[in-house]
Write a protein that holds these residues in place. Structure first.
Motif, mmCIF file in Angstrom:
data_model
loop_
_atom_site.group_PDB
_atom_site.id
_atom_site.type_symbol
_atom_site.label_atom_id
_atom_site.label_comp_id
_atom_site.label_asym_id
_atom_site.label_seq_id
_atom_site.Cartn_x
_atom_site.Cartn_y
_atom_site.Cartn_z
ATOM 1 N N PHE A 1 0.839 -1.202 0.000
ATOM 2 C CA PHE A 1 0.000 0.000 0.000
ATOM 3 C C PHE A 1 0.876 1.256 0.000
ATOM 4 O O PHE A 1 0.618 2.225 -0.710
ATOM 5 C CB PHE A 1 -0.929 0.015 1.219
ATOM 6 C CG PHE A 1 -2.289 -0.583 0.992
ATOM 7 C CD1 PHE A 1 -3.324 0.185 0.469
ATOM 8 C CD2 PHE A 1 -2.543 -1.910 1.296
ATOM 9 C CE1 PHE A 1 -4.583 -0.360 0.269
ATOM 10 C CE2 PHE A 1 -3.804 -2.469 1.095
ATOM 11 C CZ PHE A 1 -4.830 -1.694 0.571
ATOM 12 N N SER A 2 1.917 1.220 0.829
ATOM 13 C CA SER A 2 2.803 2.395 0.894
ATOM 14 C C SER A 2 3.478 2.641 -0.453
ATOM 15 O O SER A 2 3.642 3.787 -0.878
ATOM 16 C CB SER A 2 3.844 2.206 2.003
ATOM 17 O OG SER A 2 3.226 2.252 3.279
ATOM 18 N N GLU A 3 3.871 1.576 -1.096
ATOM 19 C CA GLU A 3 4.448 1.738 -2.443
ATOM 20 C C GLU A 3 3.448 2.366 -3.402
ATOM 21 O O GLU A 3 3.760 3.298 -4.130
ATOM 22 C CB GLU A 3 4.848 0.378 -3.010
ATOM 23 C CG GLU A 3 6.143 -0.192 -2.488
ATOM 24 C CD GLU A 3 6.330 -1.608 -2.986
ATOM 25 O OE1 GLU A 3 5.894 -1.928 -4.115
ATOM 26 O OE2 GLU A 3 6.876 -2.419 -2.202
ATOM 27 N N ILE A 4 2.269 1.837 -3.354
ATOM 28 C CA ILE A 4 1.241 2.295 -4.299
ATOM 29 C C ILE A 4 0.904 3.762 -4.083
ATOM 30 O O ILE A 4 0.654 4.499 -5.028
ATOM 31 C CB ILE A 4 0.001 1.380 -4.183
ATOM 32 C CG1 ILE A 4 0.274 0.097 -4.964
ATOM 33 C CG2 ILE A 4 -1.259 2.063 -4.671
ATOM 34 C CD1 ILE A 4 -0.720 -1.002 -4.738
ATOM 35 N N PHE A 5 0.916 4.168 -2.802
ATOM 36 C CA PHE A 5 0.595 5.570 -2.508
ATOM 37 C C PHE A 5 1.836 6.451 -2.467
ATOM 38 O O PHE A 5 1.757 7.638 -2.174
ATOM 39 C CB PHE A 5 -0.200 5.674 -1.207
ATOM 40 C CG PHE A 5 -1.667 5.389 -1.377
ATOM 41 C CD1 PHE A 5 -2.504 6.376 -1.877
ATOM 42 C CD2 PHE A 5 -2.190 4.157 -1.086
ATOM 43 C CE1 PHE A 5 -3.855 6.140 -2.056
ATOM 44 C CE2 PHE A 5 -3.539 3.896 -1.261
ATOM 45 C CZ PHE A 5 -4.376 4.883 -1.752
ATOM 46 N N GLU A 6 2.991 5.862 -2.690
ATOM 47 C CA GLU A 6 4.256 6.618 -2.778
ATOM 48 C C GLU A 6 4.586 7.385 -1.498
ATOM 49 O O GLU A 6 5.197 8.461 -1.543
ATOM 50 C CB GLU A 6 4.230 7.593 -3.968
ATOM 51 C CG GLU A 6 4.058 6.883 -5.301
ATOM 52 C CD GLU A 6 3.921 7.876 -6.461
ATOM 53 O OE1 GLU A 6 4.717 8.838 -6.498
ATOM 54 O OE2 GLU A 6 3.019 7.688 -7.290
ATOM 55 N N ARG A 7 4.159 6.855 -0.382
ATOM 56 C CA ARG A 7 4.576 7.369 0.920
ATOM 57 C C ARG A 7 4.112 6.374 1.965
ATOM 58 O O ARG A 7 3.265 5.519 1.694
ATOM 59 C CB ARG A 7 3.994 8.760 1.204
ATOM 60 C CG ARG A 7 2.503 8.773 1.427
ATOM 61 C CD ARG A 7 2.009 10.186 1.643
ATOM 62 N NE ARG A 7 2.052 10.563 3.049
ATOM 63 C CZ ARG A 7 1.681 11.769 3.493
ATOM 64 N NH1 ARG A 7 1.304 12.711 2.643
ATOM 65 N NH2 ARG A 7 1.709 12.041 4.774
ATOM 66 N N GLU A 8 4.648 6.507 3.151
ATOM 67 C CA GLU A 8 4.229 5.557 4.174
ATOM 68 C C GLU A 8 2.793 5.843 4.581
ATOM 69 O O GLU A 8 2.439 6.979 4.916
ATOM 70 C CB GLU A 8 5.151 5.645 5.395
ATOM 71 C CG GLU A 8 4.955 4.427 6.294
ATOM 72 C CD GLU A 8 5.825 4.493 7.547
ATOM 73 O OE1 GLU A 8 6.726 5.351 7.601
ATOM 74 O OE2 GLU A 8 5.574 3.701 8.472
ATOM 75 N N VAL A 9 2.003 4.813 4.551
ATOM 76 C CA VAL A 9 0.611 4.951 4.973
ATOM 77 C C VAL A 9 0.326 3.913 6.057
ATOM 78 O O VAL A 9 1.058 2.940 6.210
ATOM 79 C CB VAL A 9 -0.360 4.724 3.794
ATOM 80 C CG1 VAL A 9 -0.131 5.763 2.694
ATOM 81 C CG2 VAL A 9 -0.227 3.305 3.228
ATOM 82 N N ALA A 10 -0.731 4.162 6.801
ATOM 83 C CA ALA A 10 -1.212 3.162 7.767
ATOM 84 C C ALA A 10 -2.467 2.545 7.180
ATOM 85 O O ALA A 10 -3.349 3.264 6.703
ATOM 86 C CB ALA A 10 -1.500 3.813 9.111
ATOM 87 N N VAL A 11 -2.524 1.219 7.200
ATOM 88 C CA VAL A 11 -3.608 0.498 6.538
ATOM 89 C C VAL A 11 -4.371 -0.335 7.560
ATOM 90 O O VAL A 11 -3.760 -1.061 8.349
ATOM 91 C CB VAL A 11 -3.039 -0.435 5.447
ATOM 92 C CG1 VAL A 11 -4.164 -1.221 4.765
ATOM 93 C CG2 VAL A 11 -2.253 0.361 4.431
ATOM 94 N N THR B 1 -4.526 8.645 -13.704
ATOM 95 C CA THR B 1 -3.593 9.273 -12.780
ATOM 96 C C THR B 1 -3.088 8.232 -11.778
ATOM 97 O O THR B 1 -3.317 7.037 -11.955
ATOM 98 C CB THR B 1 -4.258 10.478 -12.064
ATOM 99 O OG1 THR B 1 -3.268 11.164 -11.300
ATOM 100 C CG2 THR B 1 -5.391 10.021 -11.153
ATOM 101 N N THR B 2 -2.406 8.691 -10.754
ATOM 102 C CA THR B 2 -1.861 7.758 -9.751
ATOM 103 C C THR B 2 -2.597 7.919 -8.426
ATOM 104 O O THR B 2 -3.192 8.970 -8.164
ATOM 105 C CB THR B 2 -0.371 8.049 -9.486
ATOM 106 O OG1 THR B 2 -0.261 9.323 -8.825
ATOM 107 C CG2 THR B 2 0.416 8.068 -10.784
ATOM 108 N N PRO B 3 -2.514 6.908 -7.581
ATOM 109 C CA PRO B 3 -3.136 7.021 -6.256
ATOM 110 C C PRO B 3 -2.644 8.247 -5.489
ATOM 111 O O PRO B 3 -3.432 8.945 -4.851
ATOM 112 C CB PRO B 3 -2.725 5.720 -5.559
ATOM 113 C CG PRO B 3 -2.584 4.739 -6.678
ATOM 114 C CD PRO B 3 -1.998 5.538 -7.821
ATOM 115 N N ALA B 4 -1.365 8.514 -5.554
ATOM 116 C CA ALA B 4 -0.820 9.672 -4.842
ATOM 117 C C ALA B 4 -1.407 10.974 -5.366
ATOM 118 O O ALA B 4 -1.807 11.855 -4.604
ATOM 119 C CB ALA B 4 0.708 9.691 -4.963
ATOM 120 N N GLU B 5 -1.451 11.084 -6.689
ATOM 121 C CA GLU B 5 -1.974 12.324 -7.284
ATOM 122 C C GLU B 5 -3.444 12.534 -6.943
ATOM 123 O O GLU B 5 -3.900 13.663 -6.769
ATOM 124 C CB GLU B 5 -1.811 12.292 -8.816
ATOM 125 C CG GLU B 5 -0.376 12.328 -9.311
ATOM 126 C CD GLU B 5 0.304 13.678 -9.072
ATOM 127 O OE1 GLU B 5 -0.386 14.668 -8.775
ATOM 128 O OE2 GLU B 5 1.558 13.727 -9.166
#
Lengths: 350, 350, 350, 350
Positions: free
Chosen positions: A43-53, A184-188
């Motif tokens: 998930f963190s990779e996909i969102f391009e930052r550390e996330v809590a899931v 687009t991307t998840p982060a964007e």
């Protein structure tokens, strides 16, 4: 011809297969297993930052816990009048938050009108003990009527959130369909546009049951752990969710399934648009088609085995419904086939 | 040697297979599909009367909703001091009921003492507005410490429930293990002994995630539908639960898996009892062994890859713990093998 | 010239006197004293049938507990968009009911439009687990903008309540002002027109703090006792409320004070209507005047010591506000004097 | 001979008089009036630092809101097993906090045993999502059985609170009686000993209805404003509370009334101790006497018009009850007279 809902489909073969393959062996429970950890990292990779899931059982749970994470006495959350949290969750968000309020914001075709939103929030600022006070803004991407907020619109809404120091929640029950639609991307589509917390849905897009709350504010993760457990949403064998997400993300399957669903919607839309007895109610942007169809023709299609629901006209629908016409909703998914659409087209022509 | 918990196992192959086989095709959502209906009917057969069945995500949800079904202002529910609702659910039952209270009842080895229970309930009768009032009695079968209420004990507890007009809830997270232990039927262990509502667990006994609230009072079913949805526990693709239960019940698989787990516990108990460095803390009756083991031996076993937890001594444990001894819990499941136990026995001997 | 609110006044001399006279001596606590019982009986006389009476601390408590008495999972209560429960109670009704929802009904000048109400309720019938379901209808008498529902209107609203099996709640924070305005009896304005439960307010009409929930359905009284205590609304020395109500009802004082307040409003309205710099926004029917006044004139009056608030234009206000004009609210009470109004009139003229 | 409870008395003449004198004139509502502000300032003087003061309707409300101010998901508050929050509030603290739990701590004669408290809190540290987590410690001063925590005991309890980063709440329904008993100051008995929040009661000590939450942590004041309003505890004509407190504090009246009550208890205790048919159950320290009396003698006294309740033996009562004896509670107040006690003494002698 099952266009009733994207939750009438089962699971994508690759997801079903991965789940099957994960059945053997032992693993730590309650989200602490190796596969769980790997999926969180994914998930963190996909969102391009550390996330809590945080995995949860339903989209309703994800939405309700997301709001609960920002709960405050007298709190008022703002969402579209036809949003899932307001129309389809039996008061779960209010229940999870011990009685906070959902304030309906109008807007055409499922999207909150930004000016209307701003005025509504502003009415409760500065805080006044009698009136209650703003707590969160919630937007749905893609919306309940198959439209999609553009990146600029997300930015505009998050600007209001920032102005009033409110968190911005995205109900992403159909996150992937919007993502693919916007290319687009998840982060964007999220934190780079000011979204703070996401209900990340996999169920409608090919999983059996795979929903998660994704937090960008890691400081809130500890509280969410307690909120989730207290809400009876902590799975013991959480591996069964992880296995689904693992396959879901693998090789970009989730984007493929969403793209397929959107393409099927485009094809269905084209089929309807070319029919003399039907027309598009508005232009679809994700995986839902809303169409005005001659009622007797639709009834024949239903009798012939097609599945779809009639729908109430949303704000912003500017078409006129003739006396012999009805508005219908069609939802496509990873499991929809061109053949089904072809057969439905034939029913419209016959 | 994974004896940490029965939720460290995955899914039984037959259940995993059935789920896999159910992935294709379309089905009505939210519990209204054909397979859902068939499984509900199956529950009624198994309980030998018409029951109302509500799938939920977790055992905590089942317990909390069961109590919520009988919620009342100022309500007090009675359960064993070491029960799951009191010790392991982060306040979910209180949260689901908007603040009702759980009153701890003492009793040896996980079972409420009937006289203690009666005195505790009686203290709140007749109702008095300051003290609050009785709302429900909850018992766990099998208990948290691997013991089982006999049929006469269930009867005695339900007699108190009847006397004070209270519903009797059974937390059956390990329902099948108790059933097999008592060599009785679901009907005999529940409504024929005065149980009103059951948390019926399949997860610990070979499913991925299959929990249900089973109501014998059909009049409460309509309210439960709203309670469950409001608690965000209504699965959309509920077929994925039904498929698990379908395989679970098929050919009595659930009884086989429970019987296997209990037999593995018996074998493990024998292994421990025959060890010079370990002894049984009390006689196991279901699928959990509690043993006193030399701490250094246990640590070596853990280091060698065995998984099990140390445990706090429950009321009724009359053994003495030597300074170099610790109390440990071992849980067996459908997935436990005689080989694992054999290897663990070797560790104890070495 | 204190027209800011009827709660800016203190207590009527006769009420203050009675309270003073009641200070000595001992009496049973928690609503069980002799004076308490006498006052409950008095309520039954006034309503011409046996009623159950529960004193509470605030009008918000009365409203919230009245709705809580009919609480149900997924419940939705219907009230006017500008009603106190929606606009001025910081979410207390939702909080007391663990998250039930308030659905805003539009209507001109503070009164729900009956057809709009019917359509709104009907949308949730038959019950559907996703949408939630109707729970209660709440009307305010007199309304937040100084208007009054006619007896036929109450009847029409209760007919909808009956049709959908819903209770009808009356927020009577200004019950007496409406009663006097309609020149009717408590029975005629409530249960004879289908009202089920009343928030009976004495505070705004001359008491210090005297609010009560009045139930016509005595079967609900036992539950209300627990609801009230659990909500921390059970006074210990309840005699101090009883003493106020005792004087309030004595010799029809409550009708006299309400009549006086309404007459002062009529006089203030006449004063405003005759002013060249002000006009009535709509015709007052109880003890509140809403007026459009030249902003600079109003500011001078405020500076000269008059107290009144500017107000947002309610639905149904069809006047146009000039750029130099503002809408203001004026509230009169038992304590308002003709002299005050005269002085205010002079300010308008100067 | 009204010894049933200190809430059977009415209001002290000076308080009744002040209230009467405050009835005329206009004042801002909802706690913003001049007298309100003056009384808040008075509280700060009395506590020798700036405090935030929130009037509420009942002691139950004060306690419940105090805990709500520190509410957290999965929260567990610790209080004496026989404390008011656990025994006498119908679950209000749990309700106000949406389901947090009260954990009963044993201890002799109404005071928590410090070691028992520490062990109980420690069991939940470090935080574990299944078990819930510590939220607050609540102590009652003076206690439910008429004893008083010494200043060192308060310090010892607050040390535990500090160690585990928990707030310390003091239920001061009988704050003044304890203060006088210890011959200390409000500051010394609270924040100088580590107390964070106080339920400050005036009702039992001579007011009609005057309860307040006092916060030493001013940062929490804003949230408390919303918590209180949402709980329907914000009085409109708050002047009527202020007027009571104004007289209560004036010239140290509150200390005089408490001293008188305590002295009456001492006198009653002496009377009982000297009786051949009665004996003190334990030594009173505030305004409550617990006595063992020959049951037939007590019944005659009750028949003769004396009012007092029989009581359950608290933990730490080491006396033996003869078959012909019963434990009774007697409460004295500002309104108790030596004459009453004399007459009661005669009844004991006759």
């Amino acid at each position: 011809m099952f266009f009733a809902s994207d939750n009438w489909a089962g699971a994508h073969p690759k997801i079903a297969e991965r789940l099957h393959a994960s059945a053997a062996g032992f693993s730590r429970a309650y989200g602490d297993g190796d596969l769980d950890q790997a999926v969180y990292a994914r998930f963190s990779e996909i969102f391009e930052r550390e996330v809590a899931v945080f995995f949860v059982a339903t989209g309703t749970a994800a939405n309700s816990l997301a709001l609960a994470a920002y709960n405050r006495p007298g709190g008022i959350s703002f969402g579209h009048r036809e949003s899932h949290i307001i129309e389809d969750e039996c008061g779960a968000p209010e229940y999870f938050t011990g009685g906070s309020r959902l304030h309906a914001i109008d807007g055409a075709l499922g999207r909150m009108d930004v000016r209307t939103l701003e005025r509504a929030v502003d009415r409760f600022a500065p805080e006044f003990v009698h009136a209650g006070r703003p707590m969160a803004i919630s937007m749905t991407q893609s919306t309940e009527v198959g439209t999609v907020y553009g990146l600029d619109e997300i930015k505009a809404i998050s600007a209001i959130a920032r102005q009033y120091s409110l968190p911005l929640h995205m109900d992403g029950a159909r996150f992937a369909n919007a993502l693919v639609s916007l290319d687009t991307t998840p982060a964007e589509m999220t934190w780079k546009r000011g979204v703070d917390i996401v209900s990340f849905g996999g169920t409608k897009n090919g999983c059996w049951c795979a929903e998660a709350v994704v937090l960008f504010d890691l400081d809130r993760a500890k509280e969410m752990a307690f909120l989730r457990k207290r809400a009876a949403q902590l799975f013991s064998k959480s591996r069964f969710i992880s296995a689904q997400f693992d396959a879901y993300f693998d090789g970009g399957l989730w984007l493929d399934t969403a793209r397929h669903a959107n393409e099927m919607t485009a094809e269905l839309a084209a089929t309807i648009a070319s029919s003399p007895v039907a027309r598009l109610a508005w232009q679809p942007q994700a995986n839902e088609v809303f169409a005005v169809i001659k009622t007797d023709v639709a009834k024949k299609a239903l009798a012939a085995g097609a599945a779809f629901y009639d729908w109430h006209a949303p704000a912003g629908f500017d078409g006129q419904l003739g006396e012999d016409e009805t508005l219908y909703r069609f939802v496509t998914s990873f499991a929809t086939t061109a053949d089904e659409i072809g057969r439905f087209g034939e029913l419209l022509r016959s």
